[in-house]
Design a protein around this motif. Sequence first.
Motif, PDB file in Angstrom:
ATOM      1  N   PHE A  59       0.759  -1.249   0.240  1.00 48.19           N
ATOM      2  CA  PHE A  59      -0.273   0.159   0.357  1.00 48.19           C
ATOM      3  C   PHE A  59       1.049   0.951   0.257  1.00 48.19           C
ATOM      4  N   ARG A  60       2.319   0.867  -0.435  1.00 45.65           N
ATOM      5  CA  ARG A  60       2.635   2.154  -1.058  1.00 45.65           C
ATOM      6  C   ARG A  60       1.846   3.181  -2.001  1.00 45.65           C
ATOM      7  N   THR A  61       1.973   2.053  -2.890  1.00 46.94           N
ATOM      8  CA  THR A  61       0.845   2.739  -3.898  1.00 46.94           C
ATOM      9  C   THR A  61      -0.180   1.528  -4.276  1.00 46.94           C
ATOM     10  N   TRP A  62      -1.025   2.653  -4.224  1.00 43.33           N
ATOM     11  CA  TRP A  62      -3.150   0.902  -4.461  1.00 43.33           C
ATOM     12  C   TRP A  62      -3.881   1.665  -5.932  1.00 43.33           C
ATOM     13  N   THR A  63      -4.112   0.704  -6.162  1.00 48.49           N
ATOM     14  CA  THR A  63      -5.392   1.348  -7.020  1.00 48.49           C
ATOM     15  C   THR A  63      -7.460   0.649  -6.744  1.00 48.49           C
ATOM     16  N   ARG A  64      -7.580   0.876  -7.631  1.00 44.84           N
ATOM     17  CA  ARG A  64      -8.853   0.250  -6.785  1.00 44.84           C
ATOM     18  C   ARG A  64     -10.025  -0.350  -7.800  1.00 44.84           C
ATOM     19  N   ILE A  65     -10.442  -1.159  -7.210  1.00 47.21           N
ATOM     20  CA  ILE A  65     -10.936  -2.116  -8.595  1.00 47.21           C
ATOM     21  C   ILE A  65     -12.559  -2.273  -8.369  1.00 47.21           C
ATOM     22  N   ARG A  66     -12.822  -1.994  -9.510  1.00 47.66           N
ATOM     23  CA  ARG A  66     -13.771  -2.137  -9.766  1.00 47.66           C
ATOM     24  C   ARG A  66     -14.648  -2.584 -10.865  1.00 47.66           C
ATOM     25  N   VAL A  67     -16.002  -2.871 -11.044  1.00 44.39           N
ATOM     26  CA  VAL A  67     -16.314  -3.581 -11.829  1.00 44.39           C
ATOM     27  C   VAL A  67     -17.576  -2.860 -12.891  1.00 44.39           C
ATOM     28  N   PRO A  68     -17.732  -3.599 -14.199  1.00 45.28           N
ATOM     29  CA  PRO A  68     -17.963  -2.779 -14.911  1.00 45.28           C
ATOM     30  C   PRO A  68     -19.514  -2.351 -14.753  1.00 45.28           C
ATOM     31  N   PRO A  69     -20.399  -1.792 -14.800  1.00 43.33           N
ATOM     32  CA  PRO A  69     -21.729  -1.243 -15.418  1.00 43.33           C
ATOM     33  C   PRO A  69     -22.519  -2.772 -15.503  1.00 43.33           C
ATOM     34  N   GLY A  70     -24.004  -3.042 -15.036  1.00 45.37           N
ATOM     35  CA  GLY A  70     -24.905  -3.516 -15.493  1.00 45.37           C
ATOM     36  C   GLY A  70     -23.880  -5.200 -14.818  1.00 45.37           C
ATOM     37  N   SER A  71     -23.039  -5.253 -15.103  1.00 51.78           N
ATOM     38  CA  SER A  71     -22.822  -6.777 -14.633  1.00 51.78           C
ATOM     39  C   SER A  71     -23.117  -7.109 -12.657  1.00 51.78           C
ATOM     40  N   LEU A  72     -23.096  -6.027 -11.861  1.00 50.38           N
ATOM     41  CA  LEU A  72     -23.763  -6.737 -10.844  1.00 50.38           C
ATOM     42  C   LEU A  72     -25.482  -5.573 -11.129  1.00 50.38           C
ATOM     43  N   SER A  73     -25.933  -5.852  -9.725  1.00 44.58           N
ATOM     44  CA  SER A  73     -26.803  -4.485  -8.590  1.00 44.58           C
ATOM     45  C   SER A  73     -26.474  -3.744  -7.826  1.00 44.58           C
ATOM     46  N   ASP A  74     -26.670  -2.764  -7.956  1.00 42.59           N
ATOM     47  CA  ASP A  74     -27.006  -1.871  -7.025  1.00 42.59           C
ATOM     48  C   ASP A  74     -26.420  -2.663  -5.618  1.00 42.59           C
ATOM     49  N   ALA A  75     -27.534  -3.269  -5.241  1.00 39.34           N
ATOM     50  CA  ALA A  75     -27.272  -4.359  -3.498  1.00 39.34           C
ATOM     51  C   ALA A  75     -26.076  -5.053  -4.604  1.00 39.34           C
ATOM     52  N   GLU A  76     -25.924  -5.697  -4.739  1.00 37.69           N
ATOM     53  CA  GLU A  76     -25.399  -6.983  -5.366  1.00 37.69           C
ATOM     54  C   GLU A  76     -23.713  -5.731  -5.341  1.00 37.69           C
ATOM     55  N   ARG A  77     -23.394  -4.694  -5.505  1.00 41.95           N
ATOM     56  CA  ARG A  77     -22.693  -4.740  -5.185  1.00 41.95           C
ATOM     57  C   ARG A  77     -21.765  -3.948  -4.276  1.00 41.95           C
ATOM     58  N   GLN A  78     -22.478  -3.723  -3.446  1.00 49.41           N
ATOM     59  CA  GLN A  78     -22.244  -3.996  -2.029  1.00 49.41           C
ATOM     60  C   GLN A  78     -22.109  -4.637  -0.901  1.00 49.41           C
ATOM     61  N   SER A  79     -22.069  -5.798  -1.604  1.00 46.25           N
ATOM     62  CA  SER A  79     -22.958  -6.835  -0.662  1.00 46.25           C
ATOM     63  C   SER A  79     -21.488  -7.751  -1.192  1.00 46.25           C
ATOM     64  N   VAL A  80     -19.875  -7.838  -0.470  1.00 42.59           N
ATOM     65  CA  VAL A  80     -18.705  -8.525  -0.873  1.00 42.59           C
ATOM     66  C   VAL A  80     -19.002  -9.310   0.886  1.00 42.59           C
ATOM     67  N   ALA A  81     -18.919 -10.572   1.091  1.00 44.58           N
ATOM     68  CA  ALA A  81     -18.952 -11.094   1.588  1.00 44.58           C
ATOM     69  C   ALA A  81     -17.543 -11.735   2.144  1.00 44.58           C
ATOM     70  N   ASP A  82     -16.447 -11.948   1.354  1.00 43.84           N
ATOM     71  CA  ASP A  82     -15.388 -12.462   1.695  1.00 43.84           C
ATOM     72  C   ASP A  82     -14.536 -12.218   0.074  1.00 43.84           C
ATOM     73  N   VAL A  83     -13.608 -12.514   0.452  1.00 47.25           N
ATOM     74  CA  VAL A  83     -12.621 -11.929  -0.344  1.00 47.25           C
ATOM     75  C   VAL A  83     -10.696 -12.752  -0.717  1.00 47.25           C
ATOM     76  N   ILE A  84     -10.975 -13.392  -1.967  1.00 45.69           N
ATOM     77  CA  ILE A  84      -9.754 -14.113  -2.078  1.00 45.69           C
ATOM     78  C   ILE A  84      -7.806 -13.840  -2.925  1.00 45.69           C
ATOM     79  N   VAL A  85      -7.526 -13.015  -3.051  1.00 45.18           N
ATOM     80  CA  VAL A  85      -6.335 -12.772  -4.376  1.00 45.18           C
ATOM     81  C   VAL A  85      -5.485 -14.580  -4.148  1.00 45.18           C
ATOM     82  N   SER A  86      -4.973 -14.571  -5.402  1.00 47.41           N
ATOM     83  CA  SER A  86      -4.228 -15.855  -6.166  1.00 47.41           C
ATOM     84  C   SER A  86      -4.453 -15.642  -7.389  1.00 47.41           C
TER      85      SER A  86
END
Length: 951
Positions: free
Chosen positions: A266-293
């Motif tokens: 986190f000396r530098t960072w970017t935002r992860i975003r999704v294309p419009p229409g790929s998720l509803s507004d409610a789904e975009r604010q419902s991340v329950a868990d995340v994994i990076v691989s």
Amino acid sequence: MSAREVAVLLSWLSCCGSAVWRYSSNSPNYRIFSTRSTIKLEYEGTLFTEWSVPEICFVLNKSSPKTELRCSSPGVHAIKPIVTGPDEEERNLFVDSSHTCFLWYYRVRHFFNNLTQVISVWVYDPENADPDELLGSAEEPSINSIVLSTQMATLGQKPVIHTILKRKAYLSNEKMKKGTWHIMVPMTRDDALKEIRGNQVTFQDCFIADFLILLTFPLLTIPEIPGSLPISSPRGSQLMVSWDACVVASVVLVADMETFQTNDSFRTWTRIRVPPGSLSDAERQSVADVIVSRDGIFFLINGVLYQKSFRGFVKLGRILNLPDGGITGISSRKWCWVKYLSKAKERRSNFAVWTENEIYLEYILLKFARLVTTTELKNILNLSVTATLTIHSVEYTGHPLEIAVFLSYCTICTVTKKIFLVIYNEDTKQWVSQDLTLDAPIDSVFIPHFIFSALPGLILWNKHSIYYCYHNFTFTGILQTPAGHGNLSMLSNGSIIHEVFVDYYGNILVKMENNVIFYSKINTRDAVKLHLWTNNTTRALILLSTSGYTYFLYALDNGTIQIQDYPLSLETRSITFKTKDKCPYLAFHNNVARVFYFLDKGETLTLWTQIIYPENTGLYVVVESYGPKILEESHDISFEAAFGHCTKTLTVTFYQNVDYEGIYDYFEMQHNNTGLVMVQLRPSEYSKTCPIAQKVFQIAVGCDDKKFIAVKGFSKKECHHHDFSYVIEKSYLRHQPSKNLKVRYIWKKYGCPLRLDFTEKFQPVVQLFDDNGYVKDVGANFIVWEIHGRDDYSFNNTMAQSGCLHEAQTWKSMIELNKHLPLEEVWGPENYIHCFSYAMGKPGDLNQPYEIINSSNGNHIFWPLGHSGMYVFRVKILDPNYSFCNLTAMFAIETFGLIPSPSVYLVASFLFVLMLLFFTILVLSYFRYVRIYRQYIYKPPHKPQRKHKKN
């Protein structure tokens, strides 16, 4: 963090929540905290009056909430702010008197054309450095650093890059330029942990501190696409994070307003975003868990798994062998094992996905496979068919090949349930039930985290308490505070557990949602409350930096990220100084230089560990191993006592005592005696104040795939590189074909042929290599054969000359016994029988050539004198007790020379016979022609015809 960013952060922290105070130094990660250091004090709040400091310390402005402190004498100094309200907590700062004053600074440039990295290194003084150097953003040394580096180089200083895993060293081959050394290293993934070390050179009685860095292939963050929309956790939720186990600088953070990604802590960072229409507004604010691989970033949203990568944002489901919904959890590896030994053909999994009744594993290149169902687990574990069995959670253990599955089990599922543990081994494909069972309310949730240890051990937590299970689940309980509370919420104003951070050194940090922190150590029973570092409303996380130090990560309301070094060692020493908690031993040393060792047949591994402790405490070193019982150990203990202290040294040797010769089931025996053994060395007692509680490493018994053999004197560089064809006369071939054999010589495969006069004998010298280069000459028995079937060569030693007591194995006899196998498999270590005993084999003809070679028996290959030829040989190690690997190599020999003239007597005899035959034919011809001549004289061939007169 720049000065402006620090000011923004402090102003934001001070306006929200309770008052706190902290300290910092110019040295990154508090690596230098000594009498030479400038200590910066910061108070956040409105009730500040002045600073209370010892007389031997000088404070620049005693009445300023932000000031500087210097202590001229080393030791423990009590410091606290004096406020108008309730007293603030006092810290006991340990100020060192170290002669380490300078640090290494480095920058990296990547060159993809030759897969190398050039590391630019210079020396800097944190107390006289430029702000960019302190923030880690400098691209070139400052004037002060140029002068300092040049002076150090004049005194003999020269940095060296040492790799931790493979023990390699790289240094600069160029002269210093503008106060900077340049060192070239290869890009690598399996040797990424490196350390910058220098010579023991001082300037003004000051040394340079070694610097640990993590340097792997350049990793890219997924770019932000204009017009994309933010993806986040539910509003008001706590931060969640995931990082690559082997690249801790690669982190994904999910907050309730954005998702962030970094590849440099986190000396530098970017935002992860999704294309419009790929998720509803409610789904975009419902991340329950995340994994990076390595295959991307995976989000769990409303029971569905999504992947974000450079190719886009996609929903994963049935097309990839995953359920379309109902996923309850995802989990990835927490500990990095770059090297490991697996006997299974499949690669190990990257992360696990589960529903209430199924578990799926993800492998490289986004391949998913179902591991098991609860119905199958009932059969495996012999559970009642009518009982309710669901998957509570799945977690990777500290073992590189094991997965822990926590199962919820109940018959009448109304009030309570049982949670028990089974472990699955990805190598052996076996399920093993563990001695761990918890009785819990039906709606309770426990989060597990396995510790870094050889024996399985973990901590579990719910909202209020931490459960520990150490030493293969034999040492269990609930972490207690000195006040006797197992409920940490009672000491945190009712806050609940947000994060449990565990590092490789055995430190355990429990962060509550209001940022109260409790500290413990693995294999201990209690926890202490640390000083408050940030206010109770700041959304924060504790992470591990690439240098092995902890830092705080803050998610601010303006949608930005800030980081701050956290002095874990200083904070724990401050607290334990009050509790009088002391480490029971003075020193714990060992010579374990690696985290991964390979043991092949006939090899041993000898290590030592030493513990120094006060008399009458009776400490000792414990050696614990986990895995298949394939290694034997021998222990040797030495003891010394002097001046009230005891020194106990343990030398332990790991080895195998198995004879593989003459075994019918050779390959099965090999398989049963290979595997991965986890080992740890630890003191019999320790406490939270001990620096390192244990040493953990692996011993892999089996074939090292980096090991290979080659014949000395052969290469691929000393000849003209080209392929060509040649013909082998059919009479020279072993299987006696009807036609000559045309062969294509493949240079890349066979290398440069060695040209020999066919009067020269040849004995191959086989050498062993690994990924570090030459190891040794091979002294074991080996065999050679011509891969195209030539047998017009032989060996100079006979069986009798080699000491055989019965007929030895030969290619002819082995081919006769194994007609169904190809030539390269008819003879090898699996069926080798020596000829030096009367107890086996038949007497036979001992005047036959002995076709087995080793470095000491003087056996050579010799060639036919009547013709030259091209021979492509393969060599194979024959000794069944030499290696688990099937060690083979190829080499080519071209014979040449003058065909020898025949004997004089042979020529004379031949000419005599030829002349005798000539005169015999001549005499016979004479008599034949005389007979014909006489016949023509006395018996003319034509009688004259008489003429008849006509009437």
